[in-house]
Write an enzyme that holds these catalytic residues in place. Structure first.
Site, PDB file in Angstrom:
ATOM      1  N   ASP A 191      53.053  32.993  35.762  1.00  0.00           N
ATOM      2  CA  ASP A 191      52.780  34.175  36.818  1.00  0.00           C
ATOM      3  C   ASP A 191      51.000  33.665  38.195  1.00  0.00           C
ATOM      4  O   ASP A 191      50.667  34.446  38.539  1.00  0.00           O
ATOM      5  CB  ASP A 191      51.405  34.996  35.649  1.00  0.00           C
ATOM      6  CG  ASP A 191      50.581  36.124  36.263  1.00  0.00           C
ATOM      7  OD1 ASP A 191      51.306  36.619  37.423  1.00  0.00           O
ATOM      8  OD2 ASP A 191      49.755  36.295  36.675  1.00  0.00           O
ATOM      9  N   LEU A 272      47.445  42.318  37.987  1.00  0.00           N
ATOM     10  CA  LEU A 272      47.989  42.809  39.078  1.00  0.00           C
ATOM     11  C   LEU A 272      47.969  41.711  39.800  1.00  0.00           C
ATOM     12  O   LEU A 272      48.418  42.200  41.562  1.00  0.00           O
ATOM     13  CB  LEU A 272      46.689  43.340  39.875  1.00  0.00           C
ATOM     14  CG  LEU A 272      45.755  44.486  38.854  1.00  0.00           C
ATOM     15  CD1 LEU A 272      44.616  44.882  39.534  1.00  0.00           C
ATOM     16  CD2 LEU A 272      47.319  46.283  39.231  1.00  0.00           C
ATOM     17  N   ARG A 273      48.347  40.562  39.527  1.00  0.00           N
ATOM     18  CA  ARG A 273      48.984  39.598  40.462  1.00  0.00           C
ATOM     19  C   ARG A 273      49.807  40.302  41.436  1.00  0.00           C
ATOM     20  O   ARG A 273      50.768  39.098  42.615  1.00  0.00           O
ATOM     21  CB  ARG A 273      48.656  37.901  40.124  1.00  0.00           C
ATOM     22  CG  ARG A 273      47.164  37.477  39.614  1.00  0.00           C
ATOM     23  CD  ARG A 273      47.766  36.186  39.067  1.00  0.00           C
ATOM     24  NE  ARG A 273      46.192  35.213  39.196  1.00  0.00           N
ATOM     25  CZ  ARG A 273      45.752  34.829  38.073  1.00  0.00           C
ATOM     26  NH1 ARG A 273      46.619  35.174  36.744  1.00  0.00           N
ATOM     27  NH2 ARG A 273      44.558  34.787  37.779  1.00  0.00           N
ATOM     28  N   GLY A 274      50.641  40.249  40.557  1.00  0.00           N
ATOM     29  CA  GLY A 274      52.014  40.956  40.803  1.00  0.00           C
ATOM     30  C   GLY A 274      52.552  41.613  42.022  1.00  0.00           C
ATOM     31  O   GLY A 274      52.937  41.491  42.779  1.00  0.00           O
ATOM     32  N   THR A 277      51.179  39.960  45.667  1.00  0.00           N
ATOM     33  CA  THR A 277      51.922  39.105  45.745  1.00  0.00           C
ATOM     34  C   THR A 277      52.762  39.383  46.191  1.00  0.00           C
ATOM     35  O   THR A 277      53.066  39.240  47.816  1.00  0.00           O
ATOM     36  CB  THR A 277      52.765  38.135  44.689  1.00  0.00           C
ATOM     37  OG1 THR A 277      51.319  37.698  43.857  1.00  0.00           O
ATOM     38  CG2 THR A 277      53.319  37.253  45.268  1.00  0.00           C
TER      39      THR A 277
END
Length: 334
Positions: A191, A272-274, A277
């Site tokens: 991730d 919330l990294r998705g 990014t």
């Protein structure tokens, strides 16, 4: 010294080349994870892109490639303060590297011979303003990978040990490659990489023949081969530089932000990294393509590389993660 293989001469591997280009446009996207067969051009692509980028201006004797003497850390003893041009750094991190070798440590020789406490920079200092490449990243010790990802995200290396308290800039693009048959990365580490790409050996005879021809020409008729692709590499470099200038001006409609959130919810990605990014990648792609506004086409193009490695395992779904992302894309962005 022989110049690296030209980036524009790499046959196929479109997703991998796009991911590399986007991190050159916006290093804030995060690292790139390239999983796939051996001999598919993973390390070649990293070195080719770095060679394609314009040289950096750095203080000749600064161990962290600082652009001016004022930017060089206080602990660094500058010899020559001359500003020189040097190629964008590409530093290889070997599997057996210790933490001291990576982050830096006390200079033992100096301490023993001169009785002075001094810092010996590690690989992270050398990689500043460039690329740090790890082959077989899935075989690297987890605590080293954790350390690298933390530094890559913060842009600063902090060393607190043996009476030393050292800080220095460490802004680099982390590129990891590996063969999934030899082991997988933990989901928490997956991730933390910005983009992930699966590469495979080409099955088309004509494509494989073209790979052989280009590699053979590179090795046996180097000057003519490099001249053939110099113009194409220049076009890519100019587009990257123009995209960097254009990046801050790209507009992102609220509808696109809603698409990002809806897509990640539908995929079940944690955190919330998705979304972040996906947004940065789509914005970088828009800048590279010369568009002024992020649209759904940009999301469709970047979503598989930005989200496929963030999916939870589904034992009842035999489709690959990239296929699952594309399937959800069709439903969400119809």
């Amino acid at each position: 010294m022989t110049a690296p293989f030209p980036f524009s001469a790499i046959v196929g591997q479109t997703d991998m080349k796009q991911a590399m280009i986007l991190t050159a446009v916006d290093p804030g996207i995060g690292g790139v994870l390239v999983f796939g067969d051996r001999g598919t051009g993973k390390s070649t692509a990293v070195r080719a892109l770095a060679a394609l980028l314009p040289p950096i201006r750095a203080v000749e004797s600064c161990p962290v490639n600082a652009p001016t003497p004022a930017d060089c850390p206080e602990w660094a003893e500058l010899g020559s303060q001359k500003i020189v041009s040097r190629a964008t750094p590409v530093i290889d991190l070997p599997l057996g590297a210790t933490e001291d070798r990576v982050v830096g440590a006390l200079d033992i020789e100096r301490a023993l011979t001169r009785g002075e406490k001094a810092f010996e920079p590690g690989l992270l200092a050398r990689a500043n303003r460039g690329y740090l490449y790890i082959d077989e990243v899935n075989l690297l010790d987890d605590h080293i990978v954790d350390l690298l990802l933390d530094v890559a995200q913060s842009g600063e290396n902090v060393v607190e040990r043996e009476g030393l308290s050292i800080r220095h800039p460490a802004r680099f693009v982390l590129v990891g490659s590996g063969n999934p048959e030899e082991g997988e990365l933990r989901p928490q580490l997956l991730d933390r990489f910005g983009l992930s790409v699966d590469v495979r050996s080409p099955n088309d005879v004509a494509e494989r023949v073209e790979v052989i021809k280009r590699r053979d020409a590179f090795e046996n008729n180097h000057t003519a081969f490099m001249a053939q692709y110099t113009a194409q590499d220049t076009v890519i470099r100019d587009a990257i530089l123009a995209a960097r200038e254009r990046l801050a001006e790209i507009t992102t409609p609220d509808a696109i932000l809603e698409d990002c959130a809806t897509l990640c919810i539908a995929l079940g990605s944690d955190g919330l990294r998705g979304e972040l990014t996906l947004l940065r990648g789509a914005r970088a792609l828009a800048a590279y393509q010369g568009d002024g506004t992020v649209g759904r086409d940009h999301l469709r193009a970047i979503a598989p590389t930005a989200l496929s490695h963030r999916l939870r395992r589904d034992p009842l779904d035999e489709a690959g993660s990239g296929t699952r992302v594309r399937r959800i894309l069709e439903d969400v962005l119809e």
